[in-house]
Write a protein that holds these residues in place. Structure first.
Motif, PDB file in Angstrom:
ATOM      1  N   SER A 124       0.836  -1.208   0.000  1.00  0.00           N
ATOM      2  CA  SER A 124       0.000   0.000   0.000  1.00  0.00           C
ATOM      3  C   SER A 124       0.868   1.255   0.000  1.00  0.00           C
ATOM      4  N   GLN A 125       0.222   2.361  -0.372  1.00  0.00           N
ATOM      5  CA  GLN A 125       0.928   3.641  -0.325  1.00  0.00           C
ATOM      6  C   GLN A 125       1.267   4.004   1.109  1.00  0.00           C
ATOM      7  N   ALA A 126       0.395   3.645   2.043  1.00  0.00           N
ATOM      8  CA  ALA A 126       0.681   3.926   3.457  1.00  0.00           C
ATOM      9  C   ALA A 126       1.955   3.215   3.903  1.00  0.00           C
ATOM     10  N   GLU A 127       2.152   1.966   3.460  1.00  0.00           N
ATOM     11  CA  GLU A 127       3.393   1.253   3.795  1.00  0.00           C
ATOM     12  C   GLU A 127       4.592   1.931   3.165  1.00  0.00           C
ATOM     13  N   ILE A 128       4.471   2.304   1.884  1.00  0.00           N
ATOM     14  CA  ILE A 128       5.575   3.006   1.219  1.00  0.00           C
ATOM     15  C   ILE A 128       5.912   4.274   1.985  1.00  0.00           C
ATOM     16  N   ASP A 129       4.900   5.055   2.325  1.00  0.00           N
ATOM     17  CA  ASP A 129       5.122   6.324   3.019  1.00  0.00           C
ATOM     18  C   ASP A 129       5.811   6.102   4.364  1.00  0.00           C
ATOM     19  N   ARG A 130       5.345   5.123   5.140  1.00  0.00           N
ATOM     20  CA  ARG A 130       5.910   4.862   6.473  1.00  0.00           C
ATOM     21  C   ARG A 130       7.367   4.419   6.382  1.00  0.00           C
ATOM     22  N   ILE A 131       7.654   3.462   5.524  1.00  0.00           N
ATOM     23  CA  ILE A 131       9.022   2.947   5.387  1.00  0.00           C
ATOM     24  C   ILE A 131       9.934   4.042   4.826  1.00  0.00           C
ATOM     25  N   TRP A 132       9.471   4.730   3.799  1.00  0.00           N
ATOM     26  CA  TRP A 132      10.254   5.782   3.141  1.00  0.00           C
ATOM     27  C   TRP A 132      10.646   6.881   4.137  1.00  0.00           C
ATOM     28  N   GLU A 133       9.669   7.397   4.855  1.00  0.00           N
ATOM     29  CA  GLU A 133       9.943   8.503   5.785  1.00  0.00           C
ATOM     30  C   GLU A 133      10.898   8.080   6.891  1.00  0.00           C
ATOM     31  N   ALA A 134      10.730   6.884   7.405  1.00  0.00           N
ATOM     32  CA  ALA A 134      11.615   6.412   8.475  1.00  0.00           C
ATOM     33  C   ALA A 134      13.042   6.231   7.974  1.00  0.00           C
ATOM     34  N   LEU A 135      13.204   5.593   6.821  1.00  0.00           N
ATOM     35  CA  LEU A 135      14.557   5.377   6.289  1.00  0.00           C
ATOM     36  C   LEU A 135      15.214   6.683   5.850  1.00  0.00           C
ATOM     37  N   LEU A 136      14.405   7.622   5.390  1.00  0.00           N
ATOM     38  CA  LEU A 136      14.938   8.890   4.884  1.00  0.00           C
ATOM     39  C   LEU A 136      15.452   9.805   5.994  1.00  0.00           C
ATOM     40  N   GLU A 137      14.984   9.622   7.234  1.00  0.00           N
ATOM     41  CA  GLU A 137      15.408  10.491   8.328  1.00  0.00           C
ATOM     42  C   GLU A 137      16.929  10.423   8.491  1.00  0.00           C
ATOM     43  N   GLY A 138      17.586  11.548   8.241  1.00  0.00           N
ATOM     44  CA  GLY A 138      19.042  11.613   8.316  1.00  0.00           C
ATOM     45  C   GLY A 138      19.740  11.106   7.074  1.00  0.00           C
ATOM     46  N   GLY A 139      18.964  10.706   6.063  1.00  0.00           N
ATOM     47  CA  GLY A 139      19.531  10.178   4.819  1.00  0.00           C
ATOM     48  C   GLY A 139      19.261  11.115   3.660  1.00  0.00           C
ATOM     49  N   THR A 140      19.329  10.576   2.447  1.00  0.00           N
ATOM     50  CA  THR A 140      19.102  11.381   1.249  1.00  0.00           C
ATOM     51  C   THR A 140      18.195  10.630   0.278  1.00  0.00           C
ATOM     52  N   ALA A 141      17.236  11.356  -0.293  1.00  0.00           N
ATOM     53  CA  ALA A 141      16.319  10.792  -1.276  1.00  0.00           C
ATOM     54  C   ALA A 141      16.978  10.790  -2.643  1.00  0.00           C
ATOM     55  N   GLU A 142      16.601   9.806  -3.439  1.00  0.00           N
ATOM     56  CA  GLU A 142      17.119   9.690  -4.799  1.00  0.00           C
ATOM     57  C   GLU A 142      15.950   9.389  -5.730  1.00  0.00           C
ATOM     58  N   GLN A 143      16.190   9.389  -7.000  1.00  0.00           N
ATOM     59  CA  GLN A 143      15.167   9.168  -8.009  1.00  0.00           C
ATOM     60  C   GLN A 143      14.673   7.720  -8.000  1.00  0.00           C
ATOM     61  N   CYS A 144      13.451   7.510  -8.463  1.00  0.00           N
ATOM     62  CA  CYS A 144      12.861   6.186  -8.727  1.00  0.00           C
ATOM     63  C   CYS A 144      12.670   5.332  -7.488  1.00  0.00           C
ATOM     64  N   GLY A 145      12.374   5.954  -6.351  1.00  0.00           N
ATOM     65  CA  GLY A 145      12.112   5.183  -5.149  1.00  0.00           C
ATOM     66  C   GLY A 145      13.350   4.751  -4.383  1.00  0.00           C
ATOM     67  N   TRP A 146      14.495   5.279  -4.742  1.00  0.00           N
ATOM     68  CA  TRP A 146      15.745   4.947  -4.056  1.00  0.00           C
ATOM     69  C   TRP A 146      16.042   6.002  -2.995  1.00  0.00           C
ATOM     70  N   LEU A 147      16.701   5.561  -1.943  1.00  0.00           N
ATOM     71  CA  LEU A 147      17.215   6.487  -0.942  1.00  0.00           C
ATOM     72  C   LEU A 147      18.440   5.867  -0.283  1.00  0.00           C
TER      73      LEU A 147
END
Length: 157
Positions: free
Chosen positions: A82-105
């Motif tokens: 689900s989008q909710a799962e993507i959002d939750r995992i993405w935001e948590a992993l991104l904290e202190g990290g860097t976002a990249e193109q195509c769903g990578w971070l």
């Protein structure tokens, strides 16, 4: 025979593993242990090893000081329903990290991740190359992946 991925951490291995296993459902930190002998990386007890699972995947890890930094040659892909799962995992992993193109971070420890819909493979493979092209083009315009937009692209909308 069993196969496990192995990660080398320069530092903060335990914090990273506790974070990853708390974030990904069905995961567990199995054990962490110091190596009792001196190694090229340090005196006895300074190098630590660990075993853990992320979802259905087995991992081993070592914390032994700097060697080679993590890079895109190895990444962890999390397939979400689900989008909710993507959002939750993405935001948590991104904290202190860097976002990249195509769903990578890249997370705060430097490990590369791809957070994607579980259906992405279905949309990208198979005989319908026009569908795969539309989904790929939509994905190339994103940073965090959006399931609804990718589904519209797959349908041709």
């Amino acid at each position: 025979m069993q196969v496990a991925q192995h990660l080398w951490f320069a530092r903060d291995m335990e914090a990273a593993l506790r974070f990853y296993t708390a974030l990904i459902p069905g995961s567990a930190l199995e054990w962490i242990a110091p190596l009792p002998a001196e190694t090229p990386s340090g005196p006895a007890g300074s190098v630590r090893i660990a075993a853990f699972t992320l979802g259905d995947q087995r991992y081993r890890a070592v914390e032994a000081g700097p060697l080679d930094p993590f890079n895109h040659s190895f990444s962890v892909m999390v397939e979400c329903d689900s989008q909710a799962e993507i959002d939750r995992i993405w935001e948590a992993l991104l904290e202190g990290g860097t976002a990249e193109q195509c769903g990578w971070l890249r997370d705060r420890w430097g490990l590369c991740w791809q957070v994607a819909p579980r259906r992405l493979d279905e949309w990208l493979r198979g005989p319908d190359t026009a569908k795969a092209r539309r989904v790929t083009e939509a994905m190339l315009g994103m940073v965090k992946l959006d399931i609804a937009t990718l589904e519209r692209a797959a349908r041709g909308g």
